[in-house]
Design a protein around this motif. Structure first.
Motif, PDB file in Angstrom:
ATOM      1  N   UNK A 151       0.845  -1.182   0.000  1.00 24.68           N
ATOM      2  CA  UNK A 151       0.000   0.000   0.000  1.00 24.68           C
ATOM      3  C   UNK A 151       0.889   1.244   0.000  1.00 24.68           C
ATOM      4  N   UNK A 152       0.344   2.372  -0.429  1.00 27.59           N
ATOM      5  CA  UNK A 152       1.073   3.638  -0.373  1.00 27.59           C
ATOM      6  C   UNK A 152       0.981   4.184   1.049  1.00 27.59           C
ATOM      7  N   UNK A 153       2.133   4.426   1.664  1.00 30.93           N
ATOM      8  CA  UNK A 153       2.164   4.932   3.040  1.00 30.93           C
ATOM      9  C   UNK A 153       2.226   6.455   3.082  1.00 30.93           C
ATOM     10  N   UNK A 154       2.909   7.066   2.123  1.00 27.10           N
ATOM     11  CA  UNK A 154       3.021   8.525   2.051  1.00 27.10           C
ATOM     12  C   UNK A 154       3.354   8.902   0.617  1.00 27.10           C
ATOM     13  N   UNK A 155       2.829  10.044   0.169  1.00 23.12           N
ATOM     14  CA  UNK A 155       3.028  10.472  -1.222  1.00 23.12           C
ATOM     15  C   UNK A 155       3.605  11.877  -1.245  1.00 23.12           C
ATOM     16  N   UNK A 156       3.921  12.343  -2.460  1.00 26.56           N
ATOM     17  CA  UNK A 156       4.440  13.699  -2.686  1.00 26.56           C
ATOM     18  C   UNK A 156       5.744  13.932  -1.917  1.00 26.56           C
ATOM     19  N   UNK A 157       6.636  12.963  -2.024  1.00 29.66           N
ATOM     20  CA  UNK A 157       7.970  13.062  -1.435  1.00 29.66           C
ATOM     21  C   UNK A 157       9.006  13.171  -2.547  1.00 29.66           C
ATOM     22  N   UNK A 158      10.087  13.887  -2.259  1.00 34.19           N
ATOM     23  CA  UNK A 158      11.107  14.153  -3.269  1.00 34.19           C
ATOM     24  C   UNK A 158      12.306  13.227  -3.060  1.00 34.19           C
ATOM     25  N   UNK A 159      12.256  12.073  -3.719  1.00 34.01           N
ATOM     26  CA  UNK A 159      13.275  11.034  -3.609  1.00 34.01           C
ATOM     27  C   UNK A 159      13.443  10.563  -2.156  1.00 34.01           C
ATOM     28  N   UNK A 160      12.422   9.892  -1.604  1.00 36.47           N
ATOM     29  CA  UNK A 160      12.559   9.351  -0.250  1.00 36.47           C
ATOM     30  C   UNK A 160      13.660   8.305  -0.208  1.00 36.47           C
ATOM     31  N   UNK A 161      14.619   8.516   0.669  1.00 40.93           N
ATOM     32  CA  UNK A 161      15.859   7.751   0.634  1.00 40.93           C
ATOM     33  C   UNK A 161      16.058   7.036   1.966  1.00 40.93           C
ATOM     34  N   UNK A 162      17.190   7.269   2.656  1.00 42.10           N
ATOM     35  CA  UNK A 162      17.431   6.603   3.921  1.00 42.10           C
ATOM     36  C   UNK A 162      16.317   6.873   4.921  1.00 42.10           C
ATOM     37  N   UNK A 163      15.995   5.873   5.744  1.00 39.28           N
ATOM     38  CA  UNK A 163      14.892   6.025   6.684  1.00 39.28           C
ATOM     39  C   UNK A 163      15.171   5.256   7.964  1.00 39.28           C
ATOM     40  N   UNK A 164      14.551   5.706   9.058  1.00 37.02           N
ATOM     41  CA  UNK A 164      14.676   5.060  10.361  1.00 37.02           C
ATOM     42  C   UNK A 164      13.325   5.102  11.061  1.00 37.02           C
ATOM     43  N   UNK A 165      13.147   4.190  12.007  1.00 38.51           N
ATOM     44  CA  UNK A 165      11.986   4.183  12.889  1.00 38.51           C
ATOM     45  C   UNK A 165      12.508   4.262  14.320  1.00 38.51           C
ATOM     46  N   UNK A 174      12.550  10.101   7.348  1.00 38.62           N
ATOM     47  CA  UNK A 174      13.088   9.772   6.035  1.00 38.62           C
ATOM     48  C   UNK A 174      13.874  10.956   5.482  1.00 38.62           C
ATOM     49  N   UNK A 175      14.960  10.658   4.772  1.00 36.51           N
ATOM     50  CA  UNK A 175      15.724  11.675   4.054  1.00 36.51           C
ATOM     51  C   UNK A 175      15.065  11.914   2.705  1.00 36.51           C
TER      52      UNK A 175
END
Length: 296
Positions: A151-165, A174-175
């Protein structure tokens, strides 16, 4: 003071760096797992597992070039295939099987990923054909349930890259590489992302891979600044580590006490160059604050 000025004004002495492994094409997506460093040699098509001293414990190929990695609760590894825009699962018998297809949703190469304690994977993508000169456009992060539903979790992001929780499982960071910022979301009980907000504005510097420390600060690989920086929520730069002779593309805290910052470096990011020169290396810096303990 903007981020560019802060990079030259940080008063904290940078830790010493040593190189523990060389000869890779383009190392990315590092993870510390069960006492070893795992990373994706994206342009070489191989996942490597290193002992703490840099010696190779294991390696295996991933079709389409590996990127983000994380582990399911049963111990199986999830690994992104960038070019295939697919998520693979590596079973306990070392066989790769398709876990989820992402091509119908990801408009560019699938990229980095983080997996939560329930086995839900959040996978970003470049969003456009970067190496063929296509114009940037916003894209999405997908959430892949442990049974493979996308599923789509979030939209309209500009190259979502490295991420942490965060360790409590309540915040996703997210970067956004081409928005020059770190963006945070709340995570609800169903894994949905909401309450989008800026964690840190990086003032024109593009973040790549990131990791989280025990004080809630984020280490960010900033390739074009030839530095890895430690950023507090709100954007204050606490520490800068300059990288000599290469650019840093990702970082991960690990080691026996969580205070070794492993840095993935290469002299270039163009696949046509990296597979020939194989300048990729793994550097390590000893830092004061250890890992958050969150799942990689």
């Amino acid at each position: 003071m903007g981020f560019a000025e802060e990079l030259t004004a940080v008063g904290v002495k940078a830790p010493m760096i040593r190189t523990i492994a060389r000869g890779f094409a383009f190392p990315e997506g590092p993870r510390w797992h069960e006492g070893r460093l795992w990373f994706a040699d994206q342009h070489g098509g191989t996942v490597y597992v290193l002992e703490p001293d840099g010696s190779i414990h294991e390696h295996f190929d991933v079709p389409g070039g590996p990127s983000g990695m994380g582990w399911l609760p049963n111990g199986d590894l999830l690994v992104v295939s960038m070019d295939e825009r697919r998520l693979y699962r590596r079973r306990s018998d070392a066989q790769l099987v398709v876990h989820a297809e992402l091509a119908d949703i990801h408009s560019g190469q699938s990229n980095d990923m983080v997996v939560d304690h329930l086995g839900r994977a959040y996978v970003g993508n470049v969003g456009f054909d970067y190496f063929n000169g296509e114009a940037p456009r916003p894209t999405c992060i997908v959430a892949v349930a442990d049974e493979g539903m996308v599923t789509v979790a979030a939209d309209h992001l500009h190259c979502p890259n490295g991420s942490v929780i965060t360790p409590d499982g309540r915040t996703f960071i997210v970067a956004e590489t081409f928005a020059f910022r770190l963006t945070a979301f709340d995570i609800d009980a169903e894994g949905r992302l909401s309450n989008r907000r800026i964690f840190a504005d990086l003032g024109g510097y593009a973040p790549d891979g990131i990791c989280l420390d025990a004080e809630g600060c984020v280490w960010v690989a900033v390739a074009l600044a030839n530095s890895v920086v430690r950023v507090r929520e709100g954007g204050e730069i606490l520490t800068q580590i300059p990288i000599e002779g290469a650019r840093p593309y990702a970082c991960m805290l690990g080691g026996m006490d969580g205070r070794d910052l492993f840095i993935c470096c290469a002299s270039d990011h163009d696949p046509a160059v990296t597979v020939k020169v194989r300048s990729g290396r793994i550097d390590v810096a000893r830092v004061d604050v250890g890992s958050s303990g969150a799942r990689p």
